[in-house]
Design an enzyme around this catalytic site. Sequence first.
Site: not given
Length: 676
Positions: A258, A297
């Site tokens: 990720e 993020c």
Amino acid sequence: MTVLQISSYAAGSWVAPGGGARAVASAITGQPLAQAGNDALDVQAMLAYARDIGGPALRALTFHDRARMLKALAQALSDHKQALYDLSFDTGATQKDHLIDIDGGIGTMFVFASKGRREMPDGQVYLDGDVEQLSRNGSFLGQHICTPLHGVAIHINAYNFPVWGMLEKLAPTLLAGVPAIVKPATSSCYVTERAVRIMLDSAILPEGALQLVSGGLGDMLDHLGAQDVVSFTGSATTALKLRQTPAIVQNAVRFVAEQDSLNASILGPDAAPGTPEFDLFIKEAHREMTTKAGQKCTAIRRILTPSAHVEAVIEALSTCLADTTIGDPRLEATDMGALISNAQKADILAKADIIGQEAERVFGDPNTFDGNPGAFLSPILFHCPDPDRARRVHDTEAFGPVSTIMGYSDLDHAAALANRGGGSLVTSLVTNEAAIAARLVHGVAAWNGRLYINNRTSMQESTGHGSPLPHMVHGGPGRAGGGEEMGGIRGVKHYMQRTAVQASPEILSAIGKIWVPGASEIKSPAHPFTRSFDELEIGETLHTPARTVTLDDIEHFAQFTGDTFYAHMDDAAAKRNPFFTGRVAHGYLLLSFAAGLFVQPDEGPVLANTGLDALRFMQPVSAGDSIKVRLTVKQKTRRNAEYGEVRWHVTLTNQNDEKVAEYELLTMNSIAAQPV
Ligand code: NAP
């Protein structure tokens, strides 16, 4: 102020910082806060402890045992969350930010606990999909199964979510039955360490299930093998380096990444200033820039608006940003706290300078907090006048309160700009026009792990552009890392091996603890409705006598229910239908007769009929035909102290032994012979 000594938990012991320890500063004061790391950590002993002790202990449990364990862990963390809040302020996070990281992490664990019990079996083998028919007579079938990997999961996390980042990986890993070694980012590891202590002190986990590395990971990755998994969250640069570790490449170690992401939010062409959608768009963009000081993020890095509304968006968003109180995160009046560190602030400012080569700064002064020892930074908003020619606004992630507005001409242009992020975790779209949403989804879905579409109908209950949910996939293609986490039980499968098993029905039934048509039946010693959940055996079967269906039955049912559909009432009309040779019985009449044939009417262990799945009518039934029923215990699941769910396989056949209907019936059954 005493400097916190942040330990690792290795092979059953806490190991204090030692040689090679790294210093950690408070985000608020810039002063030394903690130290973490020890070069002498025996990483090979940690791997062996997880693989040889933690793994077998976890695999001996069922999915439901492990789900109950997750629930207890989440409860233990919830009972102690004030201690986590208290520590977490020093990362620069406000109380609102804690709700996302700490409460959000605990909530994620609760969701996996609940899904594990609802959607996974109370056994050790997870069946992935349906039985595949591999032979004409059904004596040789196929079934995909998932079983826990025999290795260890290494979780490497980013600094911005010290609790959620750990728990969103840990919950599916433990549910799968795999031990974990957690390595948080050093700059916020003191919060993670406390959460790990809470979990270990609760003594809920079997030995070896959870270990912690505070500080550097040493050469642990060099010792990984074919049954291990690395789940990484962090920057694209670190991911690229770690995934090239020779042991990872040589042993095909799963590497779930990720990474950072240049997420976009698109204002629909219908959402002009003055509409509820315009206000919603501004509100979400503001929230994404300021929550966690933009260190998410999933935060919106690129704000895409119809060219005609660029000025209005700059003005509205700037007004909200000017109204944002930045300062000590411990104060209630503060809307936005600090960045994690001054080093991170310097990195963001350097990235903002790069973006500034292609875009004009329209809000925010990077020097506002000059002289303040904490890592505070004003939000910075850019406007890029030529996003087609620009490159760096689409590939430079300033991991803080920094965003760039860009105009688009039409929907295809909006999609093309959004996709220049090179693969994102999430793109949001604010529109009240379903056709616009559908068109854009076609344009951008392939480049995104998640699409978040919001408008006046959904805004009250919507969950937020930047909030990954345990039920939904988190991850994205390309630049975002190509990984996938969570997404309900999908996330658990990352820690299991999927295996195709080909065998007879009897063998598949024994493997999956679920009766497969064709496997042998067990004759019920008494009517199965008189037998408790615990007494019933998988495969236990009742065969009923036959009942003839008459024209009077069909007439009666039609008048009684009002279902006078022509195929049941008009012989000539039914004959004109390609499926029938004349009047046919109602499917629901057959189901009702079936219940009449198999039910045992007395008060007993069957508490309620809770549903019916996979119903198929396979052959019409006409007046004069007779039907009979086979009722078989297919699966028993979701047992608690009082009752559990029984899934029955039901087949209706006619006088020629042809199947006329098939379905699965669900009942809740008392675990004792009489209701308790
Ligand atoms: P980072 O510098 O890439 O570090 C991520 C993790 O990797 C940290 O735990 C770090 O540990 C560790 N690490 C670095 N070098 C390593 C090495 N040689 N061996 C083993 N571990 C190593 O990222 P960050 O600054 O913590 O986080 C910010 C970045 O993460 C942003 O780019 C953001 O977009 C991304 N992020 C992505 C997601 C997502 O879900 N996609 C979520 C959050 C953040 P140390 O701290 O000890 O160096």
